[in-house]
Design a protein around this motif. Structure first.
Motif, PDB file in Angstrom:
ATOM      1  N   ILE A  50      56.303  40.918  71.268  1.00  0.00           N
ATOM      2  CA  ILE A  50      57.067  41.649  72.272  1.00  0.00           C
ATOM      3  C   ILE A  50      57.740  40.634  73.181  1.00  0.00           C
ATOM      4  CG2 ILE A  50      56.873  43.141  74.293  1.00  0.00           C
ATOM      5  CD1 ILE A  50      54.560  44.517  72.856  1.00  0.00           C
ATOM      6  N   THR A  51      59.032  40.812  73.395  1.00  0.00           N
ATOM      7  CA  THR A  51      59.759  39.933  74.299  1.00  0.00           C
ATOM      8  C   THR A  51      60.700  40.757  75.163  1.00  0.00           C
ATOM      9  OG1 THR A  51      61.550  39.530  72.715  1.00  0.00           O
ATOM     10  CG2 THR A  51      59.713  37.965  72.701  1.00  0.00           C
ATOM     11  N   GLY A  52      61.178  40.125  76.212  1.00  0.00           N
ATOM     12  CA  GLY A  52      62.210  40.707  77.047  1.00  0.00           C
ATOM     13  C   GLY A  52      63.365  39.733  77.107  1.00  0.00           C
ATOM     14  N   LYS A  53      64.578  40.247  77.186  1.00  0.00           N
ATOM     15  CA  LYS A  53      65.759  39.393  77.234  1.00  0.00           C
ATOM     16  C   LYS A  53      66.595  39.750  78.448  1.00  0.00           C
ATOM     17  CE  LYS A  53      66.004  38.995  72.226  1.00  0.00           C
ATOM     18  NZ  LYS A  53      66.828  39.133  71.028  1.00  0.00           N
ATOM     19  N   VAL A  93      67.936  34.178  78.515  1.00  0.00           N
ATOM     20  CA  VAL A  93      66.524  33.842  78.354  1.00  0.00           C
ATOM     21  C   VAL A  93      65.838  34.916  77.526  1.00  0.00           C
ATOM     22  CG1 VAL A  93      66.374  32.564  80.529  1.00  0.00           C
ATOM     23  CG2 VAL A  93      65.807  34.990  80.493  1.00  0.00           C
ATOM     24  N   GLU A  94      64.761  34.520  76.881  1.00  0.00           N
ATOM     25  CA  GLU A  94      63.868  35.441  76.192  1.00  0.00           C
ATOM     26  C   GLU A  94      62.455  35.034  76.565  1.00  0.00           C
ATOM     27  OE1 GLU A  94      62.706  37.001  71.710  1.00  0.00           O
ATOM     28  OE2 GLU A  94      64.504  35.804  72.002  1.00  0.00           O
ATOM     29  N   VAL A  95      61.655  35.985  77.013  1.00  0.00           N
ATOM     30  CA  VAL A  95      60.295  35.682  77.456  1.00  0.00           C
ATOM     31  C   VAL A  95      59.307  36.651  76.843  1.00  0.00           C
ATOM     32  CG1 VAL A  95      61.097  34.757  79.673  1.00  0.00           C
ATOM     33  CG2 VAL A  95      60.384  37.139  79.528  1.00  0.00           C
ATOM     34  N   ALA A  96      58.058  36.221  76.812  1.00  0.00           N
ATOM     35  CA  ALA A  96      56.945  37.074  76.419  1.00  0.00           C
ATOM     36  C   ALA A  96      56.432  37.787  77.670  1.00  0.00           C
ATOM     37  CB  ALA A  96      55.843  36.210  75.797  1.00  0.00           C
ATOM     38  N   PRO A  97      55.626  38.837  77.505  1.00  0.00           N
ATOM     39  CA  PRO A  97      55.040  39.470  78.690  1.00  0.00           C
ATOM     40  C   PRO A  97      54.308  38.430  79.537  1.00  0.00           C
ATOM     41  CG  PRO A  97      54.633  40.811  76.769  1.00  0.00           C
ATOM     42  CD  PRO A  97      55.227  39.514  76.284  1.00  0.00           C
ATOM     43  N   LEU A 117      58.325  31.567  78.782  1.00  0.00           N
ATOM     44  CA  LEU A 117      59.664  31.379  78.247  1.00  0.00           C
ATOM     45  C   LEU A 117      59.602  31.061  76.755  1.00  0.00           C
ATOM     46  CD1 LEU A 117      62.625  31.255  79.200  1.00  0.00           C
ATOM     47  CD2 LEU A 117      62.322  28.809  79.553  1.00  0.00           C
ATOM     48  N   GLN A 118      60.302  31.867  75.958  1.00  0.00           N
ATOM     49  CA  GLN A 118      60.353  31.679  74.511  1.00  0.00           C
ATOM     50  C   GLN A 118      61.651  31.007  74.085  1.00  0.00           C
ATOM     51  OE1 GLN A 118      57.599  32.757  72.516  1.00  0.00           O
ATOM     52  NE2 GLN A 118      56.811  32.879  74.595  1.00  0.00           N
ATOM     53  N   GLU A 119      62.737  31.327  74.798  1.00  0.00           N
ATOM     54  CA  GLU A 119      64.039  30.778  74.438  1.00  0.00           C
ATOM     55  C   GLU A 119      64.923  30.714  75.674  1.00  0.00           C
ATOM     56  OE1 GLU A 119      67.726  32.117  71.604  1.00  0.00           O
ATOM     57  OE2 GLU A 119      65.705  32.447  70.862  1.00  0.00           O
ATOM     58  N   LEU A 120      65.667  29.638  75.801  1.00  0.00           N
ATOM     59  CA  LEU A 120      66.629  29.450  76.891  1.00  0.00           C
ATOM     60  C   LEU A 120      67.929  28.974  76.263  1.00  0.00           C
ATOM     61  CD1 LEU A 120      67.480  29.086  79.902  1.00  0.00           C
ATOM     62  CD2 LEU A 120      66.486  26.798  79.762  1.00  0.00           C
ATOM     63  N   LEU A 157      65.852  33.948  88.064  1.00  0.00           N
ATOM     64  CA  LEU A 157      66.128  35.381  88.208  1.00  0.00           C
ATOM     65  C   LEU A 157      66.153  36.085  86.859  1.00  0.00           C
ATOM     66  CD1 LEU A 157      68.863  35.413  91.004  1.00  0.00           C
ATOM     67  CD2 LEU A 157      66.528  36.295  91.158  1.00  0.00           C
ATOM     68  N   LEU A 158      66.812  35.479  85.885  1.00  0.00           N
ATOM     69  CA  LEU A 158      66.875  36.082  84.557  1.00  0.00           C
ATOM     70  C   LEU A 158      65.508  36.110  83.882  1.00  0.00           C
ATOM     71  CD1 LEU A 158      70.261  34.622  83.325  1.00  0.00           C
ATOM     72  CD2 LEU A 158      69.782  36.998  83.942  1.00  0.00           C
TER      73      LEU A 158
END
Length: 89
Positions: free
Chosen positions: A2-5, A13-17, A21-24, A44-45
């Motif tokens: 599960i990630t949020g973008k 950015v893409e992060v996990a709960p 940070l998974q991707e920048l 902020l993102l």
């Protein structure tokens, strides 16, 4: 996973709960920003994407698992879960 973008025109950015940070991704125009502004946008993102990832997590876990993991209920104000020793005096 599960990630949020979250993204604007310069940063994605893409992060996990929880905000890991998974991707920048930085566009070339991001490199022309002042360092403080670039850092502010990333933070902020990341916060916005973390909120999305966490909201997605709530919807995938059975309610009993939330209690077992010690997670607060969705919508519970952060102030109510902040230990007293962490609060500004």
């Amino acid at each position: 996973m599960i990630t949020g973008k979250a993204a604007d025109r310069t940063v994605a950015v893409e992060v996990a709960p929880g905000g890991a940070l998974q991707e920048l991704t930085l566009e070339a125009s991001a490199l022309r920003l002042e360092p403080d502004e670039l850092a502010r946008r990333i933070l902020l993102l990341t916060a916005a994407a973390s909120a999305r990832a966490t909201a997605s997590l709530w919807h995938t876990l059975p309610e009993g698992d939330l209690d077992a993991l010690g997670l607060s209920v969705p919508g519970e104000p952060a102030e109510e879960t902040t230990p007293e020793s962490w609060r500004a005096q």
